[in-house]
Design an enzyme around this catalytic site. Sequence first.
Site, short mmCIF file in Angstrom:
data_model
loop_
_atom_site.label_atom_id
_atom_site.label_comp_id
_atom_site.label_asym_id
_atom_site.label_seq_id
_atom_site.Cartn_x
_atom_site.Cartn_y
_atom_site.Cartn_z
N CYS A 1 137.81 34.94 30.00
CA CYS A 1 136.46 34.35 29.94
C CYS A 1 136.22 33.28 31.01
O CYS A 1 135.14 33.23 31.59
CB CYS A 1 136.18 33.79 28.55
N HIS B 1 130.45 28.00 27.38
CA HIS B 1 130.80 29.41 27.25
C HIS B 1 130.06 29.99 26.05
O HIS B 1 130.04 29.41 24.97
CB HIS B 1 132.32 29.53 27.04
N ASN C 1 128.94 37.75 23.75
CA ASN C 1 129.97 37.14 24.60
C ASN C 1 130.27 38.10 25.75
O ASN C 1 130.91 39.12 25.54
CB ASN C 1 131.22 36.86 23.77
N1 ACO Z 1 130.84 41.53 9.26
C1 ACO Z 1 131.10 41.16 7.99
N2 ACO Z 1 132.21 40.51 7.62
C2 ACO Z 1 133.09 40.21 8.58
C3 ACO Z 1 132.90 40.56 9.94
C4 ACO Z 1 131.70 41.25 10.26
N3 ACO Z 1 131.41 41.64 11.52
N4 ACO Z 1 133.95 40.12 10.66
C5 ACO Z 1 134.79 39.53 9.81
N5 ACO Z 1 134.27 39.58 8.56
C6 ACO Z 1 134.85 39.10 7.32
C7 ACO Z 1 136.35 38.98 7.36
O1 ACO Z 1 136.95 40.23 7.12
C8 ACO Z 1 136.58 38.01 6.25
O2 ACO Z 1 136.55 38.70 5.04
P1 ACO Z 1 137.58 38.34 3.86
O3 ACO Z 1 137.27 36.92 3.51
O4 ACO Z 1 137.23 39.33 2.82
O5 ACO Z 1 138.94 38.51 4.45
C9 ACO Z 1 135.37 37.08 6.32
O6 ACO Z 1 134.38 37.78 7.07
C10 ACO Z 1 135.64 35.77 6.99
O7 ACO Z 1 136.37 36.03 8.19
P2 ACO Z 1 136.65 34.91 9.20
O8 ACO Z 1 137.49 35.44 10.32
O9 ACO Z 1 137.12 33.69 8.48
O10 ACO Z 1 135.17 34.64 9.73
P3 ACO Z 1 134.71 33.51 10.67
O11 ACO Z 1 133.64 32.76 10.05
O12 ACO Z 1 135.86 32.77 11.27
O13 ACO Z 1 134.03 34.33 11.86
C11 ACO Z 1 134.54 35.13 14.04
C12 ACO Z 1 134.79 35.29 12.58
C13 ACO Z 1 133.06 35.30 14.30
C14 ACO Z 1 135.33 36.18 14.80
C15 ACO Z 1 134.97 33.71 14.48
O14 ACO Z 1 136.26 33.44 14.05
C16 ACO Z 1 134.91 33.52 15.96
O15 ACO Z 1 133.87 33.58 16.56
N6 ACO Z 1 136.06 33.23 16.60
C17 ACO Z 1 136.10 33.04 18.04
C18 ACO Z 1 136.33 34.35 18.62
C19 ACO Z 1 135.80 34.52 20.00
O16 ACO Z 1 134.72 34.11 20.33
N7 ACO Z 1 136.58 35.20 20.80
C20 ACO Z 1 136.15 35.63 22.09
C21 ACO Z 1 137.09 35.32 23.17
S1 ACO Z 1 137.54 33.66 23.21
C22 ACO Z 1 136.13 32.95 23.43
O17 ACO Z 1 135.31 33.53 24.13
C23 ACO Z 1 135.94 31.63 22.88
#
Ligand code: ACO
Length: 328
Positions: free
Chosen positions: A113, A255, A285
């Site tokens: 990124c 970002h 993203n």
């Molecule tokens: N739809 C519905 N439910 C979902 C989805 C979805 N698309 N994705 C995950 N869930 C569920 C999970 O399975 C979990 O269910 P469970 O409680 O039954 O196990 C629940 O939602 C909560 O999951 P979390 O991972 O805790 O959700 P969170 O609020 O952390 O959001 C996310 C997940 C959006 C991926 C977040 O962690 C995030 O944005 N992380 C940064 C990732 C990122 O941006 N990476 C890109 C590269 S690095 C960067 O650019 C910064």
Amino acid sequence: MSQVSILGTGSCLPERVVPNSYFESIVETSDEWIVARTGIQERRMVLPGQAMSDLATPAAARALEMAGVAASELDLIVVGTSTADMLSPSCACIVQHNLGAKGAVAFDVNAACPGFIFGLSVAMRFLADGTYGRALVVGGEIVSQRIDYQDRATCVLFGDGAGAVVLGPRENPSQGQILSTHLHSDGDLWELLYVPGGGSRIPPSHEMVDKRLGVVKMQGQEVFKHAVRALSEAALEALEHNGLTSGQVDCFIPHQANLRIMEAVAKRLDIPLDKVMKTVHKYGNTSAATIPVALDEAVREGRVKRGDLVLCNSFGAGFTWGSALFRF
Ligand code: ACO
């Protein structure tokens, strides 16, 4: 060392719009969940047959046009990407060919990124020490081809795009200048965000595809925590290095990974949300493209004007992260 200015900006997004409802039909998710947890409403994705250089080249051409620089005047082309057209040669060499920038030196920087900020930093130094006179820096990614469309936690997050800037020596006080860039890496954390297959460790094969190894694997919550901390620290580092405060920033271009990350970082920096440039809702993203695409939109919409103080930061696989502070 001479001062370096951003002479022009450009961007290119694929025409195909993919709304959240598309994912409702392939994984167990909902538009409400995606919007609430990420801020993303839709993203752009390339059509089959479109490659990284097909977005990078028009983005570069637009930046050259704004800069009033001919492709033949370029001495250096750096493309920040981890999704080049081919494993070899670099995307930068294809862009050079497409633009007719004969004589330029061209290479890619793979820093996930933050690839654009890393590329900007490399190019800026070549110009500051007088090695080269005019540089093109592109940040671009086609993430849609590296997504696991069975993994709801990652497939909804990403999109494709490219953005570019043209750099040149600062020739008069009315021009802006890049004040500093700050780069960091921590390879100990690579397993939190990576694409296992397709390289030399797991070369392309039927088995690689069947086991879904050529796609993004991510521990989202861990990435989230590290991202908020690292993005905040890198931004503060840039301000402190230049003896400036967040109150002096005219436009903050974080970002564009997740609206919650962006808002948490802005809060830590004490930057009001109306100074935060946002494109994540419409592009998702786009990895190395997020900063140059948002910068180009901010410039063309008049949100960033000549002389404005602009702060950018980015974080991604590696982990890698960094920041850039400039007067446009
Ligand atoms: N739809 C519905 N439910 C979902 C989805 C979805 N698309 N994705 C995950 N869930 C569920 C999970 O399975 C979990 O269910 P469970 O409680 O039954 O196990 C629940 O939602 C909560 O999951 P979390 O991972 O805790 O959700 P969170 O609020 O952390 O959001 C996310 C997940 C959006 C991926 C977040 O962690 C995030 O944005 N992380 C940064 C990732 C990122 O941006 N990476 C890109 C590269 S690095 C960067 O650019 C910064």
